[in-house]
Design a protein around this motif. Structure first.
Motif, mmCIF file in Angstrom:
data_model
loop_
_atom_site.group_PDB
_atom_site.id
_atom_site.type_symbol
_atom_site.label_atom_id
_atom_site.label_comp_id
_atom_site.label_asym_id
_atom_site.label_seq_id
_atom_site.Cartn_x
_atom_site.Cartn_y
_atom_site.Cartn_z
ATOM 1 N N SER A 135 -14.522 6.263 3.256
ATOM 2 C CA SER A 135 -13.841 6.071 4.485
ATOM 3 C C SER A 135 -13.855 5.753 5.351
ATOM 4 O O SER A 135 -12.383 4.300 5.926
ATOM 5 C CB SER A 135 -13.360 7.712 4.543
ATOM 6 O OG SER A 135 -12.350 7.968 3.096
ATOM 7 N N GLU A 136 -14.681 5.352 6.225
ATOM 8 C CA GLU A 136 -14.583 4.296 7.301
ATOM 9 C C GLU A 136 -14.723 2.930 6.842
ATOM 10 O O GLU A 136 -14.118 2.641 7.715
ATOM 11 C CB GLU A 136 -16.393 5.111 8.007
ATOM 12 C CG GLU A 136 -16.001 6.283 9.054
ATOM 13 C CD GLU A 136 -15.736 7.619 8.045
ATOM 14 O OE1 GLU A 136 -17.208 6.958 6.188
ATOM 15 O OE2 GLU A 136 -15.777 8.636 8.254
ATOM 16 N N GLU A 137 -15.381 2.773 5.764
ATOM 17 C CA GLU A 137 -15.795 1.514 5.822
ATOM 18 C C GLU A 137 -14.701 0.648 4.867
ATOM 19 O O GLU A 137 -14.162 -0.221 5.301
ATOM 20 C CB GLU A 137 -16.807 1.551 4.389
ATOM 21 C CG GLU A 137 -18.541 1.582 4.513
ATOM 22 C CD GLU A 137 -19.419 1.314 3.514
ATOM 23 O OE1 GLU A 137 -20.672 1.034 3.702
ATOM 24 O OE2 GLU A 137 -18.445 2.039 2.570
ATOM 25 N N LEU A 138 -13.612 2.186 4.763
ATOM 26 C CA LEU A 138 -12.285 0.952 3.850
ATOM 27 C C LEU A 138 -11.680 1.585 4.597
ATOM 28 O O LEU A 138 -10.898 0.019 4.891
ATOM 29 C CB LEU A 138 -11.426 2.480 3.368
ATOM 30 C CG LEU A 138 -10.740 1.931 2.143
ATOM 31 C CD1 LEU A 138 -10.398 0.449 1.463
ATOM 32 C CD2 LEU A 138 -9.943 3.022 1.244
ATOM 33 N N THR A 139 -11.758 2.382 5.688
ATOM 34 C CA THR A 139 -10.705 1.981 6.814
ATOM 35 C C THR A 139 -10.553 0.842 7.753
ATOM 36 O O THR A 139 -9.589 -0.582 7.799
ATOM 37 C CB THR A 139 -11.209 3.207 7.693
ATOM 38 O OG1 THR A 139 -10.725 4.173 7.287
ATOM 39 C CG2 THR A 139 -9.753 2.864 9.025
ATOM 40 N N LEU A 140 -12.155 0.501 7.812
ATOM 41 C CA LEU A 140 -12.583 -0.851 8.282
ATOM 42 C C LEU A 140 -12.248 -2.315 8.000
ATOM 43 O O LEU A 140 -11.003 -3.451 8.331
ATOM 44 C CB LEU A 140 -14.186 -1.254 8.648
ATOM 45 C CG LEU A 140 -14.351 -2.355 9.101
ATOM 46 C CD1 LEU A 140 -13.661 -2.154 11.184
ATOM 47 C CD2 LEU A 140 -15.834 -2.185 10.153
ATOM 48 N N GLN A 196 -8.562 -2.764 8.091
ATOM 49 C CA GLN A 196 -8.050 -3.113 9.260
ATOM 50 C C GLN A 196 -8.371 -4.078 9.979
ATOM 51 O O GLN A 196 -7.740 -5.702 9.993
ATOM 52 C CB GLN A 196 -8.858 -2.281 9.840
ATOM 53 C CG GLN A 196 -8.373 -1.390 11.491
ATOM 54 C CD GLN A 196 -9.115 -0.549 12.182
ATOM 55 O OE1 GLN A 196 -10.496 -0.746 12.632
ATOM 56 N NE2 GLN A 196 -8.478 0.769 12.340
ATOM 57 N N ASN A 197 -9.504 -5.355 9.015
ATOM 58 C CA ASN A 197 -9.765 -6.467 8.690
ATOM 59 C C ASN A 197 -8.894 -7.206 8.468
ATOM 60 O O ASN A 197 -8.328 -8.390 8.426
ATOM 61 C CB ASN A 197 -11.120 -6.710 8.769
ATOM 62 C CG ASN A 197 -12.317 -6.453 9.374
ATOM 63 O OD1 ASN A 197 -11.726 -6.210 10.840
ATOM 64 N ND2 ASN A 197 -13.589 -6.005 8.490
ATOM 65 N N LEU A 198 -8.140 -6.456 6.469
ATOM 66 C CA LEU A 198 -7.609 -7.270 6.539
ATOM 67 C C LEU A 198 -5.795 -7.113 7.346
ATOM 68 O O LEU A 198 -5.317 -8.769 7.494
ATOM 69 C CB LEU A 198 -6.787 -6.627 5.097
ATOM 70 C CG LEU A 198 -7.935 -7.063 3.688
ATOM 71 C CD1 LEU A 198 -7.673 -5.697 2.586
ATOM 72 C CD2 LEU A 198 -8.091 -8.684 3.102
ATOM 73 N N ARG A 199 -5.458 -6.169 7.467
ATOM 74 C CA ARG A 199 -3.811 -6.503 8.461
ATOM 75 C C ARG A 199 -4.515 -7.332 9.743
ATOM 76 O O ARG A 199 -3.419 -8.215 9.916
ATOM 77 C CB ARG A 199 -4.081 -4.807 8.750
ATOM 78 C CG ARG A 199 -3.041 -4.041 8.334
ATOM 79 C CD ARG A 199 -2.925 -2.337 7.856
ATOM 80 N NE ARG A 199 -3.049 -1.703 7.932
ATOM 81 C CZ ARG A 199 -1.465 -1.595 7.123
ATOM 82 N NH1 ARG A 199 -0.856 -2.796 7.981
ATOM 83 N NH2 ARG A 199 -1.313 -0.806 6.211
ATOM 84 N N SER A 217 -2.397 3.979 -2.154
ATOM 85 C CA SER A 217 -1.163 4.314 -2.133
ATOM 86 C C SER A 217 -0.812 4.503 -0.297
ATOM 87 O O SER A 217 0.120 4.939 -0.601
ATOM 88 C CB SER A 217 -0.791 4.728 -3.021
ATOM 89 O OG SER A 217 -1.455 6.302 -3.051
ATOM 90 N N GLU A 218 -2.324 5.229 0.383
ATOM 91 C CA GLU A 218 -1.199 6.378 1.430
ATOM 92 C C GLU A 218 -1.727 5.488 2.697
ATOM 93 O O GLU A 218 -1.404 5.014 3.596
ATOM 94 C CB GLU A 218 -2.869 6.763 1.542
ATOM 95 C CG GLU A 218 -2.266 8.216 0.421
ATOM 96 C CD GLU A 218 -3.578 9.517 0.438
ATOM 97 O OE1 GLU A 218 -4.595 9.365 1.194
ATOM 98 O OE2 GLU A 218 -3.324 10.239 -1.038
ATOM 99 N N SER A 219 -2.398 3.961 2.286
ATOM 100 C CA SER A 219 -2.009 3.330 3.618
ATOM 101 C C SER A 219 -1.738 1.706 3.292
ATOM 102 O O SER A 219 -1.409 1.902 4.689
ATOM 103 C CB SER A 219 -3.295 2.839 3.153
ATOM 104 O OG SER A 219 -4.926 3.739 3.395
ATOM 105 N N VAL A 220 -1.670 0.959 1.776
ATOM 106 C CA VAL A 220 -1.623 -0.411 1.745
ATOM 107 C C VAL A 220 0.697 -0.370 2.277
ATOM 108 O O VAL A 220 1.181 0.895 2.319
ATOM 109 C CB VAL A 220 -1.158 -1.148 1.289
ATOM 110 C CG1 VAL A 220 -3.370 -1.009 0.458
ATOM 111 C CG2 VAL A 220 -0.403 -0.287 -0.416
#
Lengths: 467, 467
Positions: free
Chosen positions: A20-25, A28-31, A193-196
């Motif tokens: 989850s942490e890797e995905l979040t990061l 975040q970087n993409l944004r 689908s919960e984040s984008v």
């Protein structure tokens, strides 16, 4: 997670799950990178995509190799890679035209309205195992041209190409910072689908409903291209040679494993004898891509789960009176891979699963009709409404019938022109999904939010109580 | 179901619930009539709407009377009825332009593509108690012009006007066959979202999520306009006379009971003293519409449930240091109706509910900022993103700030121009909903499905295996 090789049946590849942490990061970087990307000009974005196209050329062989292990098919994998240039060129033109038309300003006597187009910051493209590289690009490229960052999650059945694609993006840091492919399973799709900020989904009704429910609670747009049960109507006056050639192709290409495949064939009874003999003759000329990947036209069935569905549909059909007059009685297991010949099935009816549920196999199920009205009723007797095709004595006659078919797109005297021309479908019907516009200018427009600025030029018209 | 009168508190009206069978029959009839409606020309549809406008004129007094009992407000009810002509004219122009632009044909060297626009057969407009007649028409009129049948369900708090509207439709059988208003509660809204082909919803986040979840499983489009917490920024250079006049109006009109109302005011510290004195001075000049409906500018609070929310927000604010320097300490109960004065609140901060949750009351909550960056951060520190406003030294300066506000529309040196000009908002941000386009041509386009017909002019390019 271990991944099965569709030609050998061996679980010979593994994908690491992101924490989850890797995905979040990563998101975040993409944004963060999108902040810069959205301020680049359209020509700069086009330049970045063209640079990527050149990098794809460099790694072409390796990419095709990876895709062909994912899908078990070499021709289709080659096609997927070769078509990227066309896609970029087409969406480049669409984007240019979109921004030309939508200068975003409206002025009346009393009102000065300016529109500003803001890309949805982060688009998630959750994709299927059918044409795994090409298919997500139909969403990803226009989203990038609109100024969005894009994360693509291919099906967990076909993850091998992700490594090579990632390598091709590396030489273009600007593009790589806003465009990433992540291998993962359904759980990753759910997390996305919960984040984008906008979701493009291709896949089954079942998964589509899950994704759709998640985004419904977040009030973000979703474009859902789900399964179909595409019908073709062949009238008495149709050119039977043409119709049978196009339908064999439309049903059998990529072993029937696309949303564009013809899965139901309705033929006028007077045309039926000749049509059937030509269909069987042509189907019998096609060979399995076995023992080697270069052997024949018909690739293996990618999804083991789908093999069970295909077999059950064939069993159900024959148990209810259907007759297999060419091809396979069931999927054939050969050295670990599953294959299905170009299979012609007659004496079918709408009590059979094979005429109602998505099959995704090179099966030509043929049913006879007596009147055009009956043919249209049969074609529309489906929960699905993705696309269709009509063969008639003339284009005009075919158009008349096509207008009565309840689906998103119809090929006139041809099949699956949507895939041949790399055009999407703007809208679907019924259970085949929800989408507005991956066609022409809409392809880019749907990734842009329109923010409105209003100025009252005539302040007398403001409804204040005090001046 | 008994309905409360907002001026008297008496439950003096009753709505009959439709049985499932009655509803099914009504919807069937609408769908059947739409078959004809969709084949009528745009000029014929416009003619039918203009005939209705004439019929509305005939029954104008009775309609305003019914609406003013529903809402307790006479001026706003008059405005709602008087604005219908503008709405029809505006959407008529939009529709004409839409069909001019979208001739629906695209031809390239190799491909002949025709688009056909098909109206979604039955549109459900599920609406709120704020401007109960005018508000659903922003969706209903363009949907009718697109060729859809439309069923409107107003809030159960404001059902009285339905009878009169139904009477005005009777003289135009063609229109009446495809356009109906049904009084009912949440259950009817739920039934509609399970049956219609496209949903337009206006209301709370909570109800929006419920509707959104239902339609997510049906893959039909939904446009959701939910609540906001609209902010205005007033800079040091702003025209304080102008800003205070517009903000008093933008916060207090319709007793703050619209999605367009200003609910958060951020003022530069150097402008604050003068702004506050002008704001208080103007707020104090406004009066409650009590004892008679013609008495003053500020109508009663329509929803009893909202009264509790307003009181709790005021209590919460003052308990945390907020100061009420003009207006009501809490909603005032007068002869059965609830009223709130134009209330100026200072010393507020973002720990208080009144700066975070929708209020729907004539409350002017003012907060001081030191830098523009701080003002923008504060304005964007919200779960909502409907609309906003900016007052600055010039339109250009205001535009620059407006571009950084995260919401769907911004009024420049004015407030709520969206409602004054009867323009909708194309997109919303964050929890304020999901919508694309009730602005200009989009207003009609969003009610049309695009079906695509493809013909390959160059059959050599078809990818068949056989000719």
């Amino acid at each position: 997670m271990k991944i099965r090789n569709p030609r050998t049946g061996v679980y010979d590849y593994e994908i690491a799950q992101l924490s989850s942490e890797e995905l979040t990061l990563k998101l975040q970087n993409l944004r963060q990178a999108q902040d810069l990307w959205k301020t680049t000009t359209l020509p700069n974005r086009i330049e970045a995509l063209n640079a990527w196209l050149a990098a794809l050329q460099e790694e072409k062989d390796e990419l095709i190799e990876a895709l062909s292990i994912d899908t078990g098919a070499i021709r289709e994998s080659t096609w997927e890679v070769e078509m990227v240039g066309n896609l970029i060129a087409q969406f480049r033109d669409n984007a240019t035209r979109f921004f030309e038309i939508n200068q975003g300003s409206y002025i009346s006597d009393t009102l000065d309205v300016t529109h500003q187009f803001e890309p949805y910051p982060l688009v998630g493209v959750i994709s299927a195992w059918r044409l795994p590289f090409f298919s997500p690009l139909i969403d990803a490229i226009p989203a990038l041209l609109a100024g969005c960052a894009v994360v693509v999650k291919p099906s967990e059945l076909t993850p091998r190409f992700v490594e090579v694609v990632t390598k091709t993006l590396a030489p273009i840091p600007l593009l790589a910072s806003v465009f990433t492919f992540l291998a993962g399973d359904k759980h990753l799709g759910q997390q996305l689908s919960e984040s984008v900020d906008l979701v493009c989904f291709k896949g089954s009704q079942e998964n589509g409903k899950r994704i759709s429910e998640t985004v419904s609670q977040r009030f973000i747009p979703a474009f859902l291209q789900l399964q179909g049960k595409n019908a073709v109507i062949v009238t008495e006056q149709a050119d039977i040679e043409r119709a049978s050639s196009a339908i064999v192709w439309g049903s059998v290409f990529n072993a029937g494993q696309t949303h564009h495949a013809i899965e139901r064939i309705y033929v006028h009874r007077n045309a039926y004898p000749l049509f059937l003999s030509r269909l069987v003759g042509k189907a019998n000329l096609l060979n399995l891509a076995f023992p080697t990947i270069n052997s024949g036209e018909i690739a293996p069935i990618i999804s083991e789960k789908q093999v069970a569905i295909i077999d059950e549909q064939l069993r159900d059909a024959t148990s209810k009176g259907g007759t297999i007059i060419a091809g396979s009685q069931a999927c054939e297991l050969k050295q670990g891979g599953y294959y299905c010949q170009a299979t012609v099935l007659t004496n079918v009816n709408h009590q059979m699963k094979i005429m109602k549920e998505p099959t995704f196999a090179p099966i030509l199920a043929v049913m006879v009709f007596q009147t055009i009205e009956e043919a249209i009723t049969l074609a529309n007797d489906s929960l699905f409404g993705l696309e269709g095709a009509v063969f008639a004595g003339s284009d005009e006659e075919a158009m008349e019938i096509a207008q009565k078919m309840n689906c998103g797109a119809v090929s006139i005297n041809d099949t699956a022109l949507t895939v041949i021309t790399q055009r999407g479908i703007n809208n679907f019907s019924k259970q085949s999904g929800l989408g507005t516009g991956n066609f022409e200018e809409n392809s880019v427009g749907r990734f842009l939010k329109q923010k409105t600025y209003l100025r009252n030029k005539n302040t007398e018209k403001s409804s204040w109580w005090f001046r």
